[in-house]
Design an enzyme around this catalytic site. Structure first.
Site, PDB file in Angstrom:
ATOM      1  N   ASP A 144       2.738   6.015   4.957  1.00  0.00           N
ATOM      2  CA  ASP A 144       1.614   7.007   5.411  1.00  0.00           C
ATOM      3  C   ASP A 144       1.707   7.395   6.812  1.00  0.00           C
ATOM      4  O   ASP A 144       1.827   6.483   7.682  1.00  0.00           O
ATOM      5  CB  ASP A 144       0.340   6.301   5.033  1.00  0.00           C
ATOM      6  CG  ASP A 144       0.375   6.128   3.337  1.00  0.00           C
ATOM      7  OD1 ASP A 144       0.914   6.827   2.603  1.00  0.00           O
ATOM      8  OD2 ASP A 144      -0.372   4.966   2.940  1.00  0.00           O
ATOM      9  N   GLN A 145       0.765   8.337   7.155  1.00  0.00           N
ATOM     10  CA  GLN A 145       0.559   8.665   8.411  1.00  0.00           C
ATOM     11  C   GLN A 145       0.356   7.766   9.562  1.00  0.00           C
ATOM     12  O   GLN A 145       0.595   7.486  10.456  1.00  0.00           O
ATOM     13  CB  GLN A 145      -0.383  10.115   8.706  1.00  0.00           C
ATOM     14  CG  GLN A 145      -0.367  10.612  10.062  1.00  0.00           C
ATOM     15  CD  GLN A 145      -1.480  11.734  10.215  1.00  0.00           C
ATOM     16  OE1 GLN A 145      -1.716  12.359   9.039  1.00  0.00           O
ATOM     17  NE2 GLN A 145      -1.532  12.323  11.274  1.00  0.00           N
TER      18      GLN A 145
END
Length: 331
Positions: A144-145
């Protein structure tokens, strides 16, 4: 600057096309390409309407601005290399392993058409595996970012296929560190469930009773602070979307800083001890999840390989601040 083979089309909807499906409209404007091809690009986020990702069945309205990003003359996405600072943990002709910083998106998608890890890797390597193109060349897994840590990317097609098989067969050992809220009732354990789309909030995942995929998470407590925050070492056997975050929330111990799954600022305000609460507020500016270690076999010669991403500065900062908070209460 756009790659020389890359085209960004901007179309404005006129009265005769009002009420048409987006994918039908685009294929009519571009006869060499099929409706199904445009449907695929729309689903991948290569097409935005008024700056937003929409579905292929979106009904156009007069004045809509339709942007088609990253479609080249061969009908595949073209990504412009963008030089960036990368912390390379390992690299050879088959794969590259990097320590992804928090905040960096792994591959292009809706709202992220530049500045991703893939853009940086193309500038660094010159090429990645064609598998996964147009927007995910060489990508065999992702973070995930807001999650930092180890990411492995294939540089050759043979390596891509071999690595994909390792991930599918659960042969890759993935270990994370996570700060979570509260104190767990035992020193270690496991969580097994089905994970699928949240029944109401479709952008979120959730533990579900049916129509989900099996997810297995093993966890061990490394340290706890004043019944407020714990540091877990987490190993995931499967790799479902948001798996650790969803399982931690389901256990009642959301990841610190994770506003999507119950670990946001409101949860921080529930910490009873002022010094501990201040430590979290000052240092947990993102989801405090770090992909710490990853082990696999080399896709060409089969040798066991292990990689470790150093503890990031914000993780260490929170760790140190929690230690100071405990010390201040003891003195």
């Amino acid at each position: 600057m756009p790659h020389r083979n890359q085209v960004t089309k901007i179309l404005h909807v006129q009265a005769p096309d009002e009420g048409r499906r987006l994918d039908v409209f685009l294929s009519a404007q571009d006869p060499p390409r099929s409706r199904s091809q445009y449907k695929k690009w729309i689903d991948m986020g290569c097409v935005l309407v008024n700056g937003r990702k929409v579905k292929p069945a979106y009904m156009l309205q007069v004045g809509d601005e339709v942007c088609v990003h990253g479609v080249n003359d061969e009908g595949a996405g073209a990504i412009s290399p963008e030089p960036m600072s990368l912390e390379v943990l390992f690299e050879d002709g088959d794969m590259i392993v990097v320590n992804k910083p928090a905040g960096l998106v792994v591959h292009p998608g809706a709202g992220h058409f530049s500045g991703t890890l893939v853009h940086g890797l193309l500038a660094h390597c010159g090429h990645l595996a064609s598998q996964g193109a147009p927007l995910r060349p060489g990508i065999v897994h992702r973070l995930d970012q807001e999650t930092s840590g180890v990411v492995v990317v294939a540089k050759s097609d043979a390596a891509y296929l071999h690595l994909i098989d390792q991930f599918k067969d659960h042969a890759v050992r993935k270990t994370y560190l996570a700060f979570v809220y509260g104190t767990l009732p035992q020193s270690s354990g496991e969580m097994r469930s089905l994970i699928g789309r949240h029944p109401i909030h479709r952008k979120k995942m959730a533990v579900v009773e049916r129509l989900g995929k099996e997810a297995v998470t093993f966890w061990q407590v490394r340290q706890s602070w004043q019944d407020a925050v714990s540091l877990l070492e987490v190993r995931i056997l499967t790799g479902r979307t948001h798996q650790i975050r969803v399982h931690c929330q389901a256990m009642g111990h959301p990841v610190v800083g994770d506003g999507t799954y119950g670990g946001g600022p409101r949860r921080a305000l529930q910490i009873p001890h002022p010094a501990t609460r201040a430590a979290v507020a000052a240092h947990a500016r993102r989801t405090m999840l770090h992909a710490w270690r990853l082990s696999l076999v080399h896709p060409r010669h089969g040798s066991p390989m292990a990689f470790e991403a150093p503890i990031p500065a914000d993780f260490q900062g929170l760790w140190n601040a929690l230690e100071r908070a405990v010390a201040s209460r003891s003195s």
